[in-house]
Scaffold this motif. Structure first.
Motif, short mmCIF file in Angstrom:
data_model
loop_
_atom_site.label_atom_id
_atom_site.label_comp_id
_atom_site.label_asym_id
_atom_site.label_seq_id
_atom_site.Cartn_x
_atom_site.Cartn_y
_atom_site.Cartn_z
N THR A 75 33.36 132.10 56.53
CA THR A 75 32.34 133.08 56.88
C THR A 75 31.50 132.60 58.05
OG1 THR A 75 30.77 132.17 55.27
CG2 THR A 75 32.17 134.00 54.53
N LEU A 76 30.87 133.57 58.71
CA LEU A 76 29.94 133.31 59.81
C LEU A 76 28.73 134.20 59.61
CD1 LEU A 76 29.27 132.05 62.60
CD2 LEU A 76 30.45 134.01 63.63
N GLU A 77 27.54 133.59 59.52
CA GLU A 77 26.30 134.33 59.31
C GLU A 77 25.54 134.39 60.63
OE1 GLU A 77 22.24 133.33 57.02
OE2 GLU A 77 24.00 133.49 55.69
N LEU A 78 25.15 135.59 61.04
CA LEU A 78 24.46 135.79 62.31
C LEU A 78 23.17 136.56 62.09
CD1 LEU A 78 27.52 136.86 64.52
CD2 LEU A 78 26.36 134.65 64.55
N SER A 79 22.13 136.15 62.81
CA SER A 79 20.84 136.84 62.75
C SER A 79 20.44 137.44 64.09
CB SER A 79 19.74 135.87 62.28
OG SER A 79 20.03 135.35 61.01
N GLU A 80 21.09 137.01 65.18
CA GLU A 80 20.72 137.46 66.53
C GLU A 80 21.12 138.93 66.71
OE1 GLU A 80 19.31 137.96 70.04
OE2 GLU A 80 19.09 135.99 69.07
N PRO A 81 20.15 139.83 66.95
CA PRO A 81 20.47 141.26 67.04
C PRO A 81 21.48 141.59 68.13
CG PRO A 81 18.10 140.92 66.80
CD PRO A 81 18.69 139.58 67.03
N ASP A 82 21.37 140.95 69.31
CA ASP A 82 22.29 141.27 70.40
C ASP A 82 23.72 140.93 70.04
OD1 ASP A 82 20.23 142.21 71.92
OD2 ASP A 82 20.00 140.39 73.13
N MET A 83 23.93 139.79 69.37
CA MET A 83 25.28 139.41 68.98
C MET A 83 25.83 140.35 67.91
SD MET A 83 27.92 137.44 69.37
CE MET A 83 27.39 135.96 70.27
N ILE A 84 24.98 140.70 66.95
CA ILE A 84 25.42 141.64 65.91
C ILE A 84 25.79 142.98 66.54
CG2 ILE A 84 24.69 142.92 63.86
CD1 ILE A 84 22.88 140.52 63.17
N GLU A 85 24.94 143.45 67.48
CA GLU A 85 25.22 144.72 68.16
C GLU A 85 26.55 144.65 68.91
OE1 GLU A 85 23.52 147.55 71.77
OE2 GLU A 85 22.46 145.72 71.22
N ALA A 86 26.82 143.52 69.57
CA ALA A 86 28.06 143.38 70.32
C ALA A 86 29.28 143.47 69.41
CB ALA A 86 28.07 142.04 71.06
N ILE A 87 29.23 142.75 68.29
CA ILE A 87 30.37 142.76 67.37
C ILE A 87 30.55 144.15 66.77
CG2 ILE A 87 31.29 141.80 65.23
CD1 ILE A 87 29.80 139.20 65.91
N GLU A 88 29.44 144.77 66.38
CA GLU A 88 29.54 146.10 65.76
C GLU A 88 30.02 147.14 66.77
OE1 GLU A 88 29.24 146.76 62.45
OE2 GLU A 88 29.22 144.57 62.44
N THR A 89 29.64 146.99 68.04
CA THR A 89 30.12 147.92 69.07
C THR A 89 31.63 147.86 69.19
OG1 THR A 89 28.05 147.75 70.32
CG2 THR A 89 30.00 148.52 71.52
N VAL A 90 32.18 146.64 69.20
CA VAL A 90 33.64 146.49 69.28
C VAL A 90 34.29 147.07 68.02
CG1 VAL A 90 35.52 144.81 69.31
CG2 VAL A 90 33.57 144.51 70.82
N ARG A 91 33.71 146.81 66.85
CA ARG A 91 34.28 147.32 65.60
C ARG A 91 34.27 148.86 65.58
NH1 ARG A 91 34.16 145.10 60.78
NH2 ARG A 91 32.52 146.48 60.02
N ARG A 92 33.18 149.46 66.06
CA ARG A 92 33.13 150.93 66.10
C ARG A 92 34.14 151.48 67.08
NH1 ARG A 92 27.45 150.01 65.71
NH2 ARG A 92 27.27 150.17 67.98
N SER A 93 34.28 150.80 68.22
CA SER A 93 35.25 151.25 69.22
C SER A 93 36.66 151.24 68.67
CB SER A 93 35.16 150.35 70.46
OG SER A 93 36.14 150.70 71.41
N LEU A 94 37.00 150.18 67.92
CA LEU A 94 38.33 150.11 67.32
C LEU A 94 38.51 151.16 66.24
CD1 LEU A 94 38.69 146.24 67.05
CD2 LEU A 94 39.95 147.75 68.59
N ALA A 95 37.44 151.40 65.46
CA ALA A 95 37.54 152.41 64.40
C ALA A 95 37.77 153.79 64.98
CB ALA A 95 36.26 152.39 63.55
N ARG A 96 37.11 154.10 66.11
CA ARG A 96 37.31 155.41 66.74
C ARG A 96 38.72 155.58 67.27
NH1 ARG A 96 31.99 154.55 68.78
NH2 ARG A 96 32.87 153.76 70.73
N SER A 97 39.36 154.45 67.63
CA SER A 97 40.70 154.54 68.21
C SER A 97 41.76 154.81 67.15
CB SER A 97 41.05 153.23 68.94
OG SER A 97 41.30 152.19 68.03
#
Length: 338
Positions: A75-97
């Protein structure tokens, strides 16, 4: 601007652990080229995670907890909002595809009809493959490579993940093919694999290539041989030629490949792996990395007869630079011991 370019080289602190029993440790996380690069506090790379294969374990809860898809123990635990936003943006982009479940039957029917029309009227299979290869972005290639690796692991067993061995392997890979290269290197616990290059830059080694020899130059040679494979043939092209025209057209139009296509190609890679690249392609890679070709060549053919071009053109004949420290080499050879 794509999500990957928008967040290029974003860094943040995090807490990483390799298993449920392991203690969490402070790390730096870098948003790299289709990967999350996890490094210790001194900057030494510990592991790479393929971004398309990252799964969130606690949606909507912070700190965010992530794991490589299929391995919830690491596991990897992250608290930095910008990093979380970046990962979630990629995950949403893949989900839409991916096709929505409620529309799957309609999309499948429309895709089949369109495929028949396109194949019968406009396209030759070879042209369609080339068009698809041009259209598939690196993120999708990484996703396909990670899924393909998952199918291979179902046949060989899960990748070797001993913690110190992974760190040594990451450092060894950085030394040979450069820091920040897409994908990463994985060791599988089977002799069914020597070395393979999967879409997205994933290099796969069999356990005997790491454990069964005393010379790190031999293992380095198989890593470089895998890195040379896409110069001969795009690994995604091999997937599509196995998949057939309908599945290729589906990837082109929906960004999706059926799991059975990847499962079949995984079996093909184990039963009939790609031929090694010609010497004229491999030699510059060995020279740039400072790796002698003879150990690799003799590992392929003890007589040397079929690899004479690699032996005679050895760019480092008589010169054996340090590729990895003795301690790291012993640690790397134990990567499957956990």
């Amino acid at each position: 601007m794509t999500a990957l370019t928008r967040y290029a080289r974003l860094e943040s602190p995090g807490l990483w652990r390799t298993s449920e029993e392991a203690q969490r440790q402070n790390v730096f996380v870098t948003f790299g080229n289709a990967t999350l690069v996890i490094s210790d506090m001194s900057g030494r790379v510990l592991t790479h995670w393929s971004l398309p294969a990252v799964a969130r374990m606690n949606p909507g809860v912070e700190p965010a907890l992530y794991a490589p898809d299929g391995d919830p123990d690491e596991t990897l635990e992250l608290s930095e909002p910008d990093m979380i936003e970046a990962i979630e943006t990629v995950r949403r982009s893949l989900a839409r595809s991916r096709p929505r479940q409620g529309r799957l039957r309609v999309v499948g029917l429309m895709t089949s009809v369109a495929a028949v029309l396109a194949l019968g009227v406009f396209w030759l299979p070879g042209a369609m493959i080339q068009q698809t290869l041009t259209a598939v972005p690196m993120v999708k290639r990484s996703e396909i490579g990670a899924a393909l690796l998952g199918h291979i692991q179902r046949l060989t067993g899960p990748a070797c993940r001993e913690r110190a061995g992974q760190r040594a392997l990451a450092a060894f890979g950085n030394r040979l093919i450069g820091d920040g290269a897409a994908g990463g290197i994985v060791v599988l616990p089977s002799g069914a694999v020597t070395s393979l290059y999967l879409p997205g830059g994933i290099i796969v080694l069999g356990r005997p290539i790491v454990e069964g020899h005393d010379d790190p130059a031999l293992t380095a040679g198989f890593i470089l041989a895998a890195a040379a494979q896409p110069s001969v043939r795009d690994p995604l092209e091999a997937v599509l030629r196995d998949a057939g025209p309908v599945a290729t057209f589906r990837l082109f139009t929906t960004g999706d490949l059926p799991p059975e296509v990847l499962a079949s190609h995984a079996m093909s890679l184990l039963n009939d792996p790609p031929a090694p690249a010609p010497a004229e392609i491999m030699l510059p890679l060995f020279e740039t990395a400072g790796v002698p070709t003879a150990p690799y060549a003799y590992a392929r053919d003890r007589s040397g007869e079929t690899v004479l071009d690699l032996i005679e053109a050895n760019p480092l004949a008589g010169d054996r630079p340090m590729l990895i420290s003795d301690g790291d080499w012993v640690t790397l050879q134990a990567i499957c011991s956990a």
